[in-house]
Design an enzyme around this catalytic site. Structure first.
Site: not given
Ligand code: ZN
Lengths: 387, 135
Positions: A85, A209, A211, A334
């Protein structure tokens, strides 16, 4: 030594972009940033693109080449970088270093993730790859599960409450409601967060958060070139990165991320600013607890006091230290490889005074905090405007 | 499920998954599970030797997984925890034979060998360590 400036920024709308594929997203963000920089393709020396797992999300590897090809920029050298990430933050840092080292003058740093072409189960498995496959995921860990372990321990040691964590999501949704490129442009209440379905206790759906599909890109330039193309470049004042164990259980303490603490120390050592001069920050709120840990790890609050400070509204828009004005990972979305770049774009827009309804008054210095996995990578940048 | 693996990827982990075989560094005294290839404290000065971990420990943190990954659907909800073993080494594992609502940090647990997941109906079955409340 010469500084490195951000002379152009551009990002797609974040969300479920069903009509757009990987290449469409790259081209959309790429064109926007090059237009914003007011530069032509032949001036670009290199490209660094962050993508966590295009190979598993859409079956496409070799993303460096995909980026240059999609943007019509062959044969410019183009490399994919990956740190889960934090892939976007890593792309920014590698681009920065390549200019700082004197090899290049103009470099594009971008990030992309096309996640919704995978079904949800498959996407979750892919995200699990950011943790430890053999010793966490094999035994039934999920990504929310790992952060839930962090949250539970934080509650145990410091008395942090689920309500305090919920306030992170409330704040970030409130900011996202003011961001036309955010995935979730609506507010949620503390009650809605508290009543949302449990995913991995104590974390609920609205602590997590989403997809997301999206891409984001910036154009960086050496000081001389930056001043030539841009009246108001935003300067990358400092960049730092640190690493920690892949598995959460291998850490001495799990109520914070040591990589983020180390990267914080390093970034302020390199920076011409100190902590009190930071006007706003974009931090990695993949889960609500992560934002509380981030604020403590970076020393903006004392250890264990982030929950209380969050409840008091100290990190709201136009409070003393606005955090995640973009809406954060929770509200803005995200797309993992793009997030670190989006953070730098949000700070750049704020420092330029172009953040619209979410503009922070007199924003001069901003910070980005991008985390890979459950904390095995942390990448921080300090950006400054004007002078 | 993690990624589907060919059998050697499963066999080679039997010592760790079936017997909690870790190692310890004779130079600094720290225990590792899974066994480390290089001691992170001492690096090349480290002297690693095999060590079968104690089968008892206490809950360091826990969660209840309600949205399960592929291969674990039949087990949800299940408790996942970080357990601190007697040696001070921590492991991530499921806690089974427990009412999730009775979980608490500090609870004493002991290791059992159990089925972890299966790779679909025709694939292999993965076994490994879970923990249960100490009797
Ligand atoms: Zn050692």
């Amino acid at each position: 030594m010469d500084r490195v400036g951000i002379i152009g920024v551009g990002m797609t709308k974040f969300g479920e972009r069903w009509k757009k594929g990987l290449r469409d997203l790259i081209a959309e963000a790429g064109l926007k940033t090059i237009q914003d920089a007011n530069i032509t393709g032949d001036k670009i020396d290199a490209i660094y693109g962050g993508s966590m797992s295009a190979g598993r999300f859409v079956g496409q590897e070799h993303i460096g080449a995909v980026i240059a090809d999609s943007m019509g920029l062959n044969p410019i050298p183009s490399s994919r970088v990956e740190a889960a990430c934090a892939s976007g933050g890593l792309a920014l840092r590698e681009a920065y270093l390549s200019i700082k080292g004197g090899e290049y003058n103009v470099v594009v740093a971008g990030g992309v993730e096309k996640m919704t072409d995978s079904c949800t189960e498959e996407a979750s498995l892919t995200l699990g790859g950011a943790g430890d496959q053999e010793w966490e995921v094999f035994n039934g860990a999920t990504f929310p599960g790992l952060y839930a372990l962090i949250a539970r321990r934080h509650m145990h040691e410091y008395g942090t409450t689920e309500e305090q964590m919920a306030e992170v999501s409330v704040k970030n949704h409130a900011n996202a409601a003011k961001n036309p490129l955010a995935q979730f442009q609506f507010e949620v209440s503390r009650e809605q967060v508290m009543k949302s379905p449990k995913v991995a206790d104590p974390l609920k759906l609205l602590d997590c958060s989403p997809i997301t599909d999206g891409a984001a890109a910036t154009v960086l330039a050496s000081e001389e070139v930056a001043k030539e193309y841009c009246d108001d470049p935003v300067w990358i004042d400092a960049s730092a990165q640190a690493t920690d164990s892949l598995a959460v259980h291998d850490r001495k303490s799990i109520t914070g991320l040591n990589a983020a603490k180390v990267a914080t120390e390093k970034v302020f050592k390199k920076s011409s600013y100190d902590r009190s001069e930071i006007d706003l920050a974009e931090v990695h709120d993949c889960f609500s607890i992560a934002e509380l840990c981030a604020l403590e790890d970076m020393g903006f609050v004392k250890k264990g006091e982030a929950g209380k400070a969050m409840e008091e509204g100290r990190f709201n828009l136009n409070a003393e230290l606005p955090i995640n004005t973009s809406g954060g990972l929770k509200g803005c979305g995200h797309p993992v490889g793009a997030t670190g770049i989006k953070q730098a774009i949000e700070i750049t827009k704020q420092l330029r005074g172009e953040a619209g309804k979410r503009q922070v008054d007199e924003a001069e210095v901003g910070l980005t905090h991008n985390v890979g996995g459950s904390g095995a990578t942390a990448i921080l940048h300090i950006l400054s405007g004007g002078r | 499920m993690t990624h589907r693996k060919a059998l050697p990827g499963i066999w080679r982990r039997f010592p760790e998954r079936y017997r909690l075989e870790g190692n310890k560094c004779k130079n600094c005294g720290e225990h590792f599970f899974p066994p480390r290839i290089i001691c992170p404290n001492c690096r090349r000065d480290g002297k690693l030797e095999g060590h079968e971990m104690s089968k008892e420990g206490e809950i360091y943190s826990y969660t209840i997984i309600r949205s399960a990954p592929v291969g674990f659907e039949d087990q949800t909800p299940y408790v996942l925890a970080i357990i601190e073993l007697k040696e001070g080494t921590k492991v991530t594992a499921q806690i089974t034979d427990v009412d999730p609502e009775e979980m608490e940090i500090g609870m004493e647990v002991e290791e059992v060998l159990r089925k972890i997941s299966e790779d679909g109906k025709k694939g292999k079955i993965n076994y490994g360590y879970k923990f249960v409340p100490k009797s």
